[in-house]
Design a protein around this motif. Structure first.
Motif, PDB file in Angstrom:
ATOM      1  N   HIS A 104     -46.028 -22.503 158.639  1.00  0.00           N
ATOM      2  CA  HIS A 104     -45.584 -23.870 158.874  1.00  0.00           C
ATOM      3  C   HIS A 104     -44.366 -23.919 159.781  1.00  0.00           C
ATOM      4  O   HIS A 104     -44.271 -24.791 160.662  1.00  0.00           O
ATOM      5  N   ASP A 105     -43.419 -22.975 159.596  1.00  0.00           N
ATOM      6  CA  ASP A 105     -42.185 -23.046 160.382  1.00  0.00           C
ATOM      7  C   ASP A 105     -41.866 -21.772 161.160  1.00  0.00           C
ATOM      8  O   ASP A 105     -40.756 -21.620 161.654  1.00  0.00           O
ATOM      9  N   LEU A 106     -42.843 -20.888 161.333  1.00  0.00           N
ATOM     10  CA  LEU A 106     -42.663 -19.692 162.154  1.00  0.00           C
ATOM     11  C   LEU A 106     -43.892 -19.463 163.025  1.00  0.00           C
ATOM     12  O   LEU A 106     -45.027 -19.549 162.550  1.00  0.00           O
ATOM     13  N   LEU A 107     -43.661 -19.158 164.297  1.00  0.00           N
ATOM     14  CA  LEU A 107     -44.705 -18.657 165.177  1.00  0.00           C
ATOM     15  C   LEU A 107     -44.105 -17.443 165.894  1.00  0.00           C
ATOM     16  O   LEU A 107     -43.181 -17.584 166.701  1.00  0.00           O
ATOM     17  N   VAL A 108     -44.605 -16.269 165.552  1.00  0.00           N
ATOM     18  CA  VAL A 108     -44.046 -15.012 166.054  1.00  0.00           C
ATOM     19  C   VAL A 108     -45.162 -14.227 166.727  1.00  0.00           C
ATOM     20  O   VAL A 108     -46.204 -13.968 166.116  1.00  0.00           O
TER      21      VAL A 108
END
Length: 265
Positions: A104-108
């Motif tokens: 939801h709050d990370l794109l790595v």
């Protein structure tokens, strides 16, 4: 809130037992949502070193996103280096050399910057740049957008200029336009957080020191980074903590905090 623990340049084969145990303790205390392992996991890419590294990360209690470093390709075994350079790495960390973590709050996004024909220098191709840009163009506003490489895209000392990633200029221009916030790396065993100038939007270079290896730079202790994004950071900001190993206490202690403002679109 999400907590990301960046560990780099473990160089298994040169790991220090007390430092390793202290890092496991820190991970259990902080309970990161994701561990990023930004290359040079082993010292000489030997099977036993990869097995030790895998056993170590399995103790951290969190998902791991790893990319190889130049030390993770066999150096002296030329036949393996040319025929199947990533076979030993893949046996321990999977065949995907460029993994992606999405929440939801990370794109790595991991990027493999090693090249079997190079000794230590890193390189990024136009295809890799475009792949990463397309991924981040589809990111959500709530996500912290992070690229993980091994060699640095920016340096803080003149003597490290030769270690910069080949192709970093084009990559940063493209990734800035696509909305990337941070580029994490290792390789030079020196921790720092610096803004990157002359881009379409702000990007920060986040470098980690060597986490547990005896191969420290003079005057620079073993260290790792903790990134906090969401409830524990100011709105629109990412908190980056540098944790240094204190030999006299045999623990990692908070050494520096950087609150960086992100350009959200």
């Amino acid at each position: 809130m999400s907590i990301l623990l960046q560990i780099s340049d473990t160089h298994f084969g040169t790991e220090q037992v007390m430092v390793t145990e202290a890092l496991v303790t820190l991970a259990h205390q902080q309970r990161p949502d994701l561990v990023v392992l930004s290359g040079d996991i082993t010292q000489r890419a030997r099977p036993a070193q990869f097995r030790a590294a895998r056993a170590f990360v399995d103790r951290l209690g969190a998902p791991v996103l790893a990319v190889p470093g130049n030390h993770d390709i066999p150096l002296l075994d030329l036949w393996t280096r040319l025929r199947s350079p990533y076979e030993r790495y893949s046996a321990a960390f999977g065949k995907d050399l460029e993994p992606v973590h999405c929440s939801h709050d990370l794109l790595v996004a991991g990027v493999n910057t090693t090249r079997p024909m190079r000794h230590k220098d890193g390189e990024i191709s136009a295809l890799q740049v475009d792949r990463v840009a397309r991924l981040f163009e589809r990111s959500e506003p709530a996500q912290l957008r992070v690229v993980v490489v091994h060699q640095p895209v920016a340096v803080a000392r003149a003597e490290d200029v030769t270690n910069r990633l080949y192709g970093h200029e084009a990559a940063l221009q493209s990734w800035a336009e696509a909305g990337v916030d941070l580029v994490m790396g290792g390789h030079i065993h020196l921790p720092y957080v610096i803004p990157l100038q002359g881009l379409a939007r702000p990007i920060w270079a986040v470098q980690a020191g060597t986490a547990i290896s005896s191969r420290v730079r003079e005057g620079v202790p073993n260290s790792v980074n903790l990134l906090r994004w969401g409830a524990d950071a100011a709105p629109g900001a990412c908190q980056i903590e540098q944790w240094d190993y204190m030999a006299e206490n045999r623990i990692f202690l908070l050494a520096k905090v950087s609150d960086i403002r992100l350009a959200r679109t």
